[in-house]
Design a protein around this motif. Structure first.
Motif, PDB file in Angstrom:
ATOM      1  N   ASN A 269       0.828  -1.203   0.000  1.00  0.00           N
ATOM      2  CA  ASN A 269       0.000   0.000   0.000  1.00  0.00           C
ATOM      3  C   ASN A 269       0.865   1.257   0.000  1.00  0.00           C
ATOM      4  O   ASN A 269       0.669   2.185  -0.785  1.00  0.00           O
ATOM      5  CB  ASN A 269      -0.917  -0.033   1.223  1.00  0.00           C
ATOM      6  CG  ASN A 269      -2.076   0.932   1.115  1.00  0.00           C
ATOM      7  OD1 ASN A 269      -2.133   1.782   0.236  1.00  0.00           O
ATOM      8  ND2 ASN A 269      -3.016   0.818   2.037  1.00  0.00           N
ATOM      9  N   MET A 270       1.859   1.290   0.890  1.00  0.00           N
ATOM     10  CA  MET A 270       2.723   2.462   0.999  1.00  0.00           C
ATOM     11  C   MET A 270       3.557   2.655  -0.262  1.00  0.00           C
ATOM     12  O   MET A 270       3.705   3.775  -0.758  1.00  0.00           O
ATOM     13  CB  MET A 270       3.635   2.325   2.214  1.00  0.00           C
ATOM     14  CG  MET A 270       2.920   2.411   3.548  1.00  0.00           C
ATOM     15  SD  MET A 270       4.040   2.228   4.956  1.00  0.00           S
ATOM     16  CE  MET A 270       5.129   3.609   4.699  1.00  0.00           C
ATOM     17  N   LEU A 271       4.100   1.576  -0.810  1.00  0.00           N
ATOM     18  CA  LEU A 271       4.944   1.669  -1.993  1.00  0.00           C
ATOM     19  C   LEU A 271       4.173   2.221  -3.181  1.00  0.00           C
ATOM     20  O   LEU A 271       4.632   3.138  -3.876  1.00  0.00           O
ATOM     21  CB  LEU A 271       5.510   0.282  -2.322  1.00  0.00           C
ATOM     22  CG  LEU A 271       6.378   0.192  -3.584  1.00  0.00           C
ATOM     23  CD1 LEU A 271       7.621   1.046  -3.444  1.00  0.00           C
ATOM     24  CD2 LEU A 271       6.760  -1.269  -3.862  1.00  0.00           C
ATOM     25  N   SER A 272       2.990   1.670  -3.433  1.00  0.00           N
ATOM     26  CA  SER A 272       2.210   2.145  -4.577  1.00  0.00           C
ATOM     27  C   SER A 272       1.719   3.571  -4.358  1.00  0.00           C
ATOM     28  O   SER A 272       1.591   4.344  -5.310  1.00  0.00           O
ATOM     29  CB  SER A 272       1.019   1.213  -4.832  1.00  0.00           C
ATOM     30  OG  SER A 272       0.114   1.220  -3.741  1.00  0.00           O
ATOM     31  N   GLY A 273       1.472   3.944  -3.084  1.00  0.00           N
ATOM     32  CA  GLY A 273       1.079   5.318  -2.805  1.00  0.00           C
ATOM     33  C   GLY A 273       2.180   6.298  -3.153  1.00  0.00           C
ATOM     34  O   GLY A 273       1.937   7.351  -3.747  1.00  0.00           O
ATOM     35  N   LEU A 274       3.413   5.954  -2.797  1.00  0.00           N
ATOM     36  CA  LEU A 274       4.547   6.817  -3.124  1.00  0.00           C
ATOM     37  C   LEU A 274       4.722   6.949  -4.628  1.00  0.00           C
ATOM     38  O   LEU A 274       4.945   8.048  -5.149  1.00  0.00           O
ATOM     39  CB  LEU A 274       5.823   6.243  -2.501  1.00  0.00           C
ATOM     40  CG  LEU A 274       5.974   6.397  -0.985  1.00  0.00           C
ATOM     41  CD1 LEU A 274       7.123   5.550  -0.477  1.00  0.00           C
ATOM     42  CD2 LEU A 274       6.180   7.857  -0.610  1.00  0.00           C
ATOM     43  N   VAL A 275       4.607   5.837  -5.346  1.00  0.00           N
ATOM     44  CA  VAL A 275       4.775   5.863  -6.801  1.00  0.00           C
ATOM     45  C   VAL A 275       3.643   6.647  -7.456  1.00  0.00           C
ATOM     46  O   VAL A 275       3.869   7.457  -8.366  1.00  0.00           O
ATOM     47  CB  VAL A 275       4.832   4.425  -7.356  1.00  0.00           C
ATOM     48  CG1 VAL A 275       4.830   4.434  -8.880  1.00  0.00           C
ATOM     49  CG2 VAL A 275       6.070   3.716  -6.843  1.00  0.00           C
ATOM     50  N   CYS A 276       2.424   6.412  -6.981  1.00  0.00           N
ATOM     51  CA  CYS A 276       1.258   7.080  -7.573  1.00  0.00           C
ATOM     52  C   CYS A 276       1.382   8.596  -7.483  1.00  0.00           C
ATOM     53  O   CYS A 276       1.033   9.315  -8.413  1.00  0.00           O
ATOM     54  CB  CYS A 276      -0.009   6.604  -6.868  1.00  0.00           C
ATOM     55  SG  CYS A 276      -1.551   7.189  -7.595  1.00  0.00           S
ATOM     56  N   GLY A 277       1.893   9.090  -6.374  1.00  0.00           N
ATOM     57  CA  GLY A 277       2.021  10.527  -6.198  1.00  0.00           C
ATOM     58  C   GLY A 277       3.142  11.148  -6.992  1.00  0.00           C
ATOM     59  O   GLY A 277       3.173  12.360  -7.193  1.00  0.00           O
ATOM     60  N   ALA A 278       4.087  10.325  -7.467  1.00  0.00           N
ATOM     61  CA  ALA A 278       5.234  10.855  -8.204  1.00  0.00           C
ATOM     62  C   ALA A 278       5.008  10.872  -9.711  1.00  0.00           C
ATOM     63  O   ALA A 278       5.846  11.372 -10.454  1.00  0.00           O
ATOM     64  CB  ALA A 278       6.475  10.020  -7.884  1.00  0.00           C
ATOM     65  N   ILE A 279       3.884  10.333 -10.170  1.00  0.00           N
ATOM     66  CA  ILE A 279       3.603  10.243 -11.602  1.00  0.00           C
ATOM     67  C   ILE A 279       2.764  11.437 -12.058  1.00  0.00           C
ATOM     68  O   ILE A 279       1.811  11.827 -11.387  1.00  0.00           O
ATOM     69  CB  ILE A 279       2.871   8.924 -11.933  1.00  0.00           C
ATOM     70  CG1 ILE A 279       3.773   7.728 -11.626  1.00  0.00           C
ATOM     71  CG2 ILE A 279       2.419   8.894 -13.385  1.00  0.00           C
ATOM     72  CD1 ILE A 279       3.102   6.383 -11.814  1.00  0.00           C
ATOM     73  N   ALA A 280       3.120  11.984 -13.196  1.00  0.00           N
ATOM     74  CA  ALA A 280       2.315  13.045 -13.807  1.00  0.00           C
ATOM     75  C   ALA A 280       1.242  12.377 -14.673  1.00  0.00           C
ATOM     76  O   ALA A 280       1.475  12.035 -15.835  1.00  0.00           O
ATOM     77  CB  ALA A 280       3.190  13.965 -14.657  1.00  0.00           C
ATOM     78  N   TRP A 281       0.068  12.160 -14.103  1.00  0.00           N
ATOM     79  CA  TRP A 281      -0.988  11.402 -14.773  1.00  0.00           C
ATOM     80  C   TRP A 281      -1.617  12.194 -15.917  1.00  0.00           C
ATOM     81  O   TRP A 281      -1.884  13.379 -15.785  1.00  0.00           O
ATOM     82  CB  TRP A 281      -2.075  11.015 -13.774  1.00  0.00           C
ATOM     83  CG  TRP A 281      -1.602  10.069 -12.717  1.00  0.00           C
ATOM     84  CD1 TRP A 281      -1.254  10.369 -11.437  1.00  0.00           C
ATOM     85  CD2 TRP A 281      -1.424   8.661 -12.854  1.00  0.00           C
ATOM     86  NE1 TRP A 281      -0.857   9.251 -10.759  1.00  0.00           N
ATOM     87  CE2 TRP A 281      -0.951   8.178 -11.602  1.00  0.00           C
ATOM     88  CE3 TRP A 281      -1.600   7.755 -13.903  1.00  0.00           C
ATOM     89  CZ2 TRP A 281      -0.667   6.837 -11.385  1.00  0.00           C
ATOM     90  CZ3 TRP A 281      -1.316   6.411 -13.676  1.00  0.00           C
ATOM     91  CH2 TRP A 281      -0.862   5.974 -12.444  1.00  0.00           C
ATOM     92  N   LYS A 282      -1.858  11.505 -17.028  1.00  0.00           N
ATOM     93  CA  LYS A 282      -2.558  12.110 -18.166  1.00  0.00           C
ATOM     94  C   LYS A 282      -3.988  11.594 -18.280  1.00  0.00           C
ATOM     95  O   LYS A 282      -4.865  12.281 -18.806  1.00  0.00           O
ATOM     96  CB  LYS A 282      -1.789  11.834 -19.455  1.00  0.00           C
ATOM     97  CG  LYS A 282      -0.414  12.504 -19.498  1.00  0.00           C
ATOM     98  CD  LYS A 282       0.286  12.250 -20.830  1.00  0.00           C
ATOM     99  CE  LYS A 282       1.653  12.943 -20.855  1.00  0.00           C
ATOM    100  NZ  LYS A 282       2.363  12.706 -22.139  1.00  0.00           N
TER     101      LYS A 282
END
Length: 421
Positions: A269-282
């Protein structure tokens, strides 16, 4: 005031440089830590005084349901009168209720008295997480950093639920069974008052002729009702995993593995949360939610068939990795769907939905584990996520933000659309 950040690419460093953010982040982290201690501290104290885990779980469940039912009204009052006006009396009530519950448990009061004290204890839990998210909304109006902020808050929540139970366990076992709940009440009082003192960053209260429109309940927004169902499904995963992992570990004669397996789940959960916040989503957030929730339902549906530690750990990691994106995207959608004057309430509806789904899942999964085969409790996350996914697919059009007709001024050079009756 909106953030002064100008770069279009989101990032945690950029987020944390937002002007004034640290004035509410540090007090907010301290104030939400006790929430993660409450349930376990209560269970350990009541089990010590009654000798029954069943009684302890029942008292904790009453507290959780009470919190889930009353949290949205707390959020609505915060939107209408300001966070400080709700927090100060709220933390005072919670502290007194927690101390009363502790005294009743230590005096071996009857179970009905513990239930009676558990209601105000749960109802007055300060909704710090939603209030912090609302403050980010004020700071980051129309900024691509909103998804990053939602991810940051999701990771922060996970951190509190790592450290909180550890602190509660240490206090209750090494100091005194009541030490956990007493510390929770004290930290709630001190942290809550410190957070409430940060008046400069709290969302402004809408005044004037449009206040009634701006303060309409967040439940009137169809998209919020859809998100509540999806968050109930997420709560079913948390509750079902807690019971079923413990039962699985016990069934193979390795009860100590429970913490390891749940830690793997939380790490995902924590790992994917960190990655999700670092991506510039289109991709649009509503599309991301449908895809992410589909992945959550798919991985959760395989848990009941896992019969080895390695397989269960792997599936638990995948389930955890699917939860954070769904939570983050749901909170991000609130910014698009809900007028600024109702966002704290909307956030508390979602937080309460997770708590309610978790409480229901713990109860149902426990019954399944007792009456059927070992691992039957894993059917709860599968059923909860599949039902929520079906609702999401059927009503996903409600998650698309629409023009709201006319706008209400909120400060210099900024207008927020609000629904017009």
């Amino acid at each position: 005031m909106a953030s002064t950040v100008t770069s279009s690419r989101p990032g945690y460093g950029q987020l944390l440089r937002t002007r004034g953010a640290w004035t509410f982040l540090l007090p907010g982290f301290a104030a939400r830590q006790p929430f993660a201690m409450l349930t376990l501290s209560l269970v350990l104290l009541v089990q010590h005084t009654t000798g029954s885990y069943g009684a302890a779980g029942a008292v904790a469940a009453v507290t959780g349901v009470s919190m889930a039912l009353f949290a949205p009204w707390s959020g609505r009052l915060a939107d209408r009168y300001g966070q400080r006006a709700v927090l100060v009396p709220g933390v005072l009530v919670h502290t007194l209720a927690g101390l009363s519950l502790t005294a009743l448990a230590l005096s071996h009061a009857p179970l009905w008295a513990l239930f009676a004290a558990a209601v105000p204890t749960g109802a007055s839990v300060p909704q710090i997480g939603p209030m912090v998210r609302a403050r980010w909304g004020v700071k980051l109006q129309d900024s691509p950093l909103m998804t990053t902020a939602a991810a940051f808050e999701s990771v922060t929540d996970e951190l509190t639920f790592v450290f909180g139970p550890l602190l509660a366990t240490a206090l209750c076992t090494a100091v005194h069974p009541a030490a956990g709940l007493l510390t929770e009440a004290t930290l709630t009082l001190l942290g809550g008052l410190l957070f409430a003192a940060q008046k400069s960053t709290q969302p402004p209260v809408v005044l004037g002729e449009h206040a009634r429109v701006e303060h309409a309940s967040a439940l009137r927004v169809p998209g919020v009702r859809v998100l509540i169902v999806t968050f109930l499904g997420i709560g079913s995963v948390f509750g079902g995993m807690q019971v079923s992992l413990a039962a699985f570990s016990e069934s193979i004669g390795e009860p100590g593995l429970n913490g390891v397996l749940y830690g793997v789940f939380a790490a995902g959960n924590m790992l994917s949360g960190l990655v999700c916040g670092a991506i510039a989503w289109k991709a649009a957030p509503q599309r991301r939610l449908v895809i992410g929730y589909g992945a959550l339902a798919l991985t959760a549906s395989g848990l009941w068939a896992a019969h080895s530690v390695l397989v269960l750990a792997g599936l638990g990691l995948l389930v955890g990795m699917c939860i954070a994106p769904a939570l983050i995207t749901g909170y991000t959608l609130v910014e698009n769907l809900v007028p600024a004057g109702a966002r704290t309430e909307a956030f508390t509806w979602l937080t309460g939905a997770v708590a309610l789904g978790q409480a229901a899942a713990v109860t149902i999964a426990g019954q399944l584990e007792d009456r059927f085969w070992g691992g039957a409790g894993f059917l709860v996350p599968m059923a909860g996520t599949l039902l929520a996914l079906a609702t999401l697919l059927a009503l996903r059009s409600h998650l698309v933000g629409r023009p709201r007709g006319r706008t209400v001024a909120r400060g210099v050079g900024h207008r927020v659309p609000v629904a017009v009756d």
